[in-house]
Design an enzyme around this catalytic site. Structure first.
Site, PDB file in Angstrom:
ATOM      1  N   GLY A  34       1.066  -1.373  -0.444  1.00  0.00           N
ATOM      2  CA  GLY A  34      -0.016   0.145  -0.285  1.00  0.00           C
ATOM      3  C   GLY A  34       1.014   1.244   0.525  1.00  0.00           C
ATOM      4  O   GLY A  34       0.682   2.204  -0.813  1.00  0.00           O
ATOM      5  N   HIS A  35       1.686   1.123   0.896  1.00  0.00           N
ATOM      6  CA  HIS A  35       3.568   2.189   0.551  1.00  0.00           C
ATOM      7  C   HIS A  35       3.527   2.553  -0.713  1.00  0.00           C
ATOM      8  O   HIS A  35       4.015   3.350  -0.811  1.00  0.00           O
ATOM      9  CB  HIS A  35       3.822   1.964   2.252  1.00  0.00           C
ATOM     10  CG  HIS A  35       3.503   1.984   3.116  1.00  0.00           C
ATOM     11  ND1 HIS A  35       3.397   0.766   4.355  1.00  0.00           N
ATOM     12  CD2 HIS A  35       2.296   3.225   4.568  1.00  0.00           C
ATOM     13  CE1 HIS A  35       2.880   1.177   5.848  1.00  0.00           C
ATOM     14  NE2 HIS A  35       1.830   2.375   5.257  1.00  0.00           N
TER      15      HIS A  35
END
Ligand code: PAF
Length: 287
Positions: A34-35
Site C-alpha cells: 500500500g505504501h
C-alpha cells in the site's frame, strides 16, 4: 537514498532543491505494498520524493499498540531504495517533540470530525495525527502529500487541516491496496494469525454487499447498513458501520445524496481493523 534523522539536515538538503517539486509520503514505517503504491504515485508526479517514517506517540491512546507497533528501519530503507525514494526522514521522538510529548502544542481539528467514527474510541488520535502532519508539512513544505484512502477519516481531517491552516500542499488520496481476499493492506495485519485472515477479509466483503445494493439503485442508509451487518463474519467484534458525508464526516440520515463514505471498524481477536468504500450517486452507472 539519503536517510536523515534531524530537521536541520533535512532542511539543509531541501534548500539545495529549490527548483524541483517535492512529494511527501508520510508513514509510520512497516512499509507494505500500500505504501509502495503511494510512493509510486509520488514518484511519477514529483521531482523529489521524501518518505517520513515516524511512529507518532501522540496518535496512540493509553493501552493501544504504540510499544508493539512494528518498527524496522533497515527493511523500510530497502523498500524505499527499491521504489526510488530520494530521502527518508526518520526523526526520533525528541527531535520532533522535545522531551515532553504531553506538553507539546496540539493542532486540534473540529470535534465534529475527530469525535465521530474511530474518534469515539480513539480519543486524541486525530489531534495527534493533525499535529504531526502539520509539523511534517511545515518542515518539508512539499507540493503534494500522499495518504491512503483506507484511512478515510484521516484523509477528510487532513484535507480540512490544509484548507483551514492555508497549507499550500495538495493532498492526494490513493486507492486502497488489497489482498486477493479483499483485505485492505495495513501494517496492523501483521498482528493477525493465519486463521484470522478470512474473518478479517469479511470486513471488505460485507462493504461490497452494500455496494451491490447501492449500484442496483438502493440509496437507503438503513438497508445498506443492514446489508453490511448481515454479511459480516460473526467473529468480527463490530465497533461501528456508518454512512457519512465523505468530506464533512456528518452522518447520512435517511438516504445517500452526495459522495458518501461507508466506513467500518471492528476487532478480529485483539487486532483493530478499519476499512471503507466511497459511494458516489453522481458517478453510479445503474446495473
Ligand atoms: O497514516 C499514517 O500512517 C499516520 O497516521 C500518519 C499520516 C503517517 C501520521 O502519523
Amino acid at each position: 537514498l539519503l536517510v536523515t534523522t534531524t530537521v536541520e539536515s533535512l532542511r539543509d538538503f531541501l534548500k539545495n532543491f529549490k527548483q524541483g517539486s517535492v512529494g511527501l509520503v508520510p508513514t509510520m514505517g512497516a512499509l507494505h505494498a500500500g505504501h509502495i503504491f503511494l510512493i509510486n504515485q509520488a514518484r511519477q508526479a514529483y521531482d523529489l520524493v521524501v518518505v517520513s517514517i515516524f511512529v507518532n506517540p501522540l496518535q496512540f491512546g493509553a493501552g493501544e499498540d504504540y510499544f508493539k507497533y512494528p518498527r524496522n528501519l533497515e527493511s523500510d530503507r530497502q523498500v524505499c531504495e527499491q521504489a526510488g525514494v530520494d530521502v527518508i526522514f526518520a526523526p526520533d521522538c525528541s527531535e520532533l517533540y522535545g522531551s515532553a510529548t504531553d506538553e507539546t502544542m496540539r493542532v486540534v481539528p473540529p470535534e465534529s470530525m475527530t469525535r465521530v467514527l474511530c474518534g469515539r474510541s480513539r480519543i486524541g488520535h486525530f489531534t495527534g495525527v493533525a499535529t504531526v502532519v502539520t509539523k511534517l508539512l511545515n518542515i518539508i513544505q512539499p507540493q503534494g502529500a500522499y495518504f491512503g484512502e483506507k484511512d478515510g477519516q484521516q484523509v477528510a481531517i487532513i484535507r480540512r487541516l490544509v484548507k483551514d491552516l492555508n497549507f499550500r500542499t495538495e493532498i492526494i488520496a490513493v486507492p486502497t491496496v488489497r489482498l486477493a481476499s479483499g483485505l485492505a493492506l495495513s501494517s496492523r495485519n501483521q498482528y493477525l494469525q493465519p486463521n484470522q485472515l478470512d474473518v478479517a477479509a469479511s470486513l471488505y466483503a460485507s462493504l461490497q454487499r452494500a455496494e451491490l445494493l447501492f449500484r442496483a439503485g438502493d440509496l437507503r442508509s438503513e438497508v445498506l447498513i443492514a446489508a453490511v451487518k448481515s454479511h459480516l463474519s460473526p467473529s468480527v467484534a463490530l465497533e461501528y458501520v456508518e454512512l457519512v458525508n465523505a468530506e464533512s464526516l456528518m452522518n447520512v440520515e435517511a438516504k445517500i445524496t452526495n459522495k458518501t463514505m461507508l466506513a467500518i471498524a471492528g476487532r478480529v481477536g485483539n487486532t483493530r481493523l478499519i476499512d471503507n468504500i466511497i459511494l458516489n450517486p453522481s458517478k453510479t452507472i445503474p446495473l
